[in-house]
Scaffold this active site. Structure first.
Site, PDB file in Angstrom:
ATOM      1  CE1 TYR A 123      -6.247   0.667 -11.783  1.00 40.14           C
ATOM      2  CE2 TYR A 123      -6.528   0.149  -9.463  1.00 40.14           C
ATOM      3  CZ  TYR A 123      -6.941   0.024 -10.775  1.00 40.14           C
ATOM      4  OH  TYR A 123      -8.032  -0.753 -11.068  1.00 40.14           O
TER       5      TYR A 123
ATOM      6  CE1 TYR B  99      -2.792   3.233   1.171  1.00 39.90           C
ATOM      7  CE2 TYR B  99      -4.187   1.563   2.138  1.00 39.90           C
ATOM      8  CZ  TYR B  99      -3.994   2.860   1.741  1.00 39.90           C
ATOM      9  OH  TYR B  99      -4.999   3.774   1.910  1.00 39.90           O
TER      10      TYR B  99
END
Lengths: 141, 380
Positions: B326, B278
């Site tokens: 993204y 992450y």
């Protein structure tokens, strides 16, 4: 005094002594009388050994700069220039968040591990915030 | 805990991602859930376990028409979905439910029906951090990095390189927000947010969501998609206050969660073909690579610079482009899980050829919590 431009701490029964200390110009920490661990933020028990036998004491107010950022996002309540948000290591061991003041807010002026000392900024009748400034350079002997 | 008996049989993101001003946050949950149910060939009547974070699992169950026998509202930030997967695996193994739906959605950019953001001035953060000017993650998550840079010798260029290489992955992904290549200079000349962080070192702010469906591995073979098995899981938490993180150069929650997941899976680092860490900010992959044990202390920046995590490298990392390129709607852990599942199904836009084991590692809050899931496309 003029109203402070941002939300201020609302003390709880467990933290009142800390904020009373700041109002009186003292940085107050807590220490376990069973295992001697010194800790922050305030709570009426020791986070190292779970003992409830803890005491409040006046810290030296000395610290070193552990890490920081210089915030460039708009914060009109902090003025129109970028400002530091720092974490300092107190001489007694615990760390706390603060602002470094009375110092240029630049990477060149804000050096990690630089010595600091506490200075209290009165924000309201009840709340003074502990901030830190560069410690005076010791006089040469 | 028995972990080797549960599989992902449904996985999907929202139909659209990015800017979705015409859809509320609640409907984004439902859109992702409906897509995942279609993926698994199920309807709400087939779901008997529900989990979500941020929003209430009660509301998601009611809105979708689910009557659960197992409910999990664990909400510890962006890695909550890793924890949900872990808890769901235990619940399925224990027979508390058979088929679990985990949803995430956030109208992070458009703020349509999104939660109000506020901090109680009597909370620990309200008393001991907020008065000094911290607001959103760019002024909190970033604070440890100068200490890390000084201790291990990492530079601003190293931070920039993380963003540069993730953009290379994003270029391969049609659904990524950004595709155009960037250079280290581009990153270092981008807008200053909170020194030493520039805007291209910070994650996106978008709208979107995702959903997963889990069931027992024995049932998984009867579903239309290739099952993705859960080999091992980990979770932990450290502190809600970034200032009270034990050591600014390493995350205790990462170390505890990662170690647990590796041990449960019974794998070594050499077995890992694909990795998601992450990346709310550019330093997260550095901390993750070191705290999960893929790199020694202070070695992650060189590992990335030497292109080990880039396309063609030996440890493809954040192959969807990550939170930096993204998308990032607020709690990105769900998208890391989705990319691991795609890679294990063999359908990722930037597919890692022959990948058999994927790890998705999440952070919650500002190094506050962590969750780690080890996936495989081979039945254990």
């Amino acid at each position: 005094m003029a109203e402070y431009p941002r939300p201020l701490p609302l003390p709880t029964p467990e933290t009142q002594h800390f904020w009373d200390g700041c109002k009186a110009g003292e940085l107050r920490l807590q220490r376990c009388t069973d295992c001697t661990h010194t800790y922050f933020p305030p709570r009426p028990f020791c986070p190292a050994c779970s003992s409830r036998k803890v005491e409040v004491f006046k810290a030296s107010g000395k610290a070193t700069l552990y890490s920081y950022i210089i915030n460039h996002r708009p914060r009109p309540d902090f003025g129109d220039q970028p400002h530091s948000i720092a974490v300092v290591t107190l001489e007694e061991g615990p760390r706390m968040m603060t602002n470094i003041i009375e110092c240029p807010q630049t990477p060149e002026a804000l050096q990690l591990d630089m010595p600091l000392e506490v200075i209290f900024e009165k924000a309201s009748e009840e709340i003074s915030l502990p901030k830190f400034k560069p410690a005076p350079t010791p006089a040469r002997k | 805990m028995k972990q080797k008996t549960v599989a992902v049989v449904g996985a999907a993101e929202t139909t659209e991602m990015g800017k979705i001003p015409g859809t509320s946050q609640l409907m984004l949950h439902a859109d992702a859930a409906l897509n995942a149910m279609r993926d698994a060939g199920l309807t709400a009547k087939d779901i008997d376990g529900i989990a979500t974070a941020g929003d209430s699992p009660v509301e998601i169950a009611q809105y979708l028409g689910i009557t659960p026998t197992w409910v999990d509202g664990t909400s510890v930030g962006g890695c909550s979905f890793m924890l949900h997967v872990r808890h769901a695996a235990a619940a399925i193994n224990e027979g508390l439910c058979n088929t679990v739906l985990i949803t995430h959605a956030e109208s992070g950019r458009s703020r349509v029906g999104a939660r109000k953001f506020s901090r109680d001035p009597a909370s620990q953060m309200g008393q001991f951090e907020v008065p000094y000017g911290v607001t959103t993650p760019p002024t909190m998550f970033t604070i440890p990095v100068l200490r890390y840079m000084k201790e291990v010798g990492v530079t601003e260029e190293d931070l920039a390189m993380v963003a540069v290489i993730q953009r290379e992955w994003a270029a391969k992904n049609p659904r990524a927000t950004f595709h155009d290549p960037i250079s280290v200079d581009d990153v270092l000349n981008s807008k200053m947010i909170a020194w030493p962080f520039r805007i291209l070192m910070c994650c996106l702010v978008t709208d979107g969501g995702g959903a997963l469906i889990l069931t027992s591995a024995d049932r998984a073979k009867d579903f239309p998609q290739k099952p993705v098995y859960i080999l091992g899981t980990g979770e932990s938490c450290e502190t809600p206050l970034i200032s009270q993180m034990e050591d600014f150069t390493t995350s205790k929650a990462f170390r505890v969660s990662g170690k647990k997941a590796f041990a449960e899976a019974g794998i070594t680092h050499k077995d890992v073909d694909h990795l998601m860490i992450y990346d709310a900010f550019a330093h997260l992959p550095l901390y993750g690579l070191e705290d999960l044990g893929f790199c020694g202390r202070g070695e992650a920046a060189a590992f990335i610079r030497e292109r080990n995590t880039a396309p063609g490298g030996k440890l493809p990392l954040n192959t969807n482009g990550g939170g930096l390129s993204y998308m990032h709607s607020g709690m990105y852990g769900m998208y890391a899980l989705q990319e691991s599942v795609r890679q294990m199904r063999g359908i990722a836009p930037a597919q890692v050829p022959g990948a058999k084991i994927s790890i998705a590692h999440g952070v919650g809050g500002m190094f506050a919590a962590s969750g780690t899931i080890v996936f495989s496309n081979e039945k254990p």
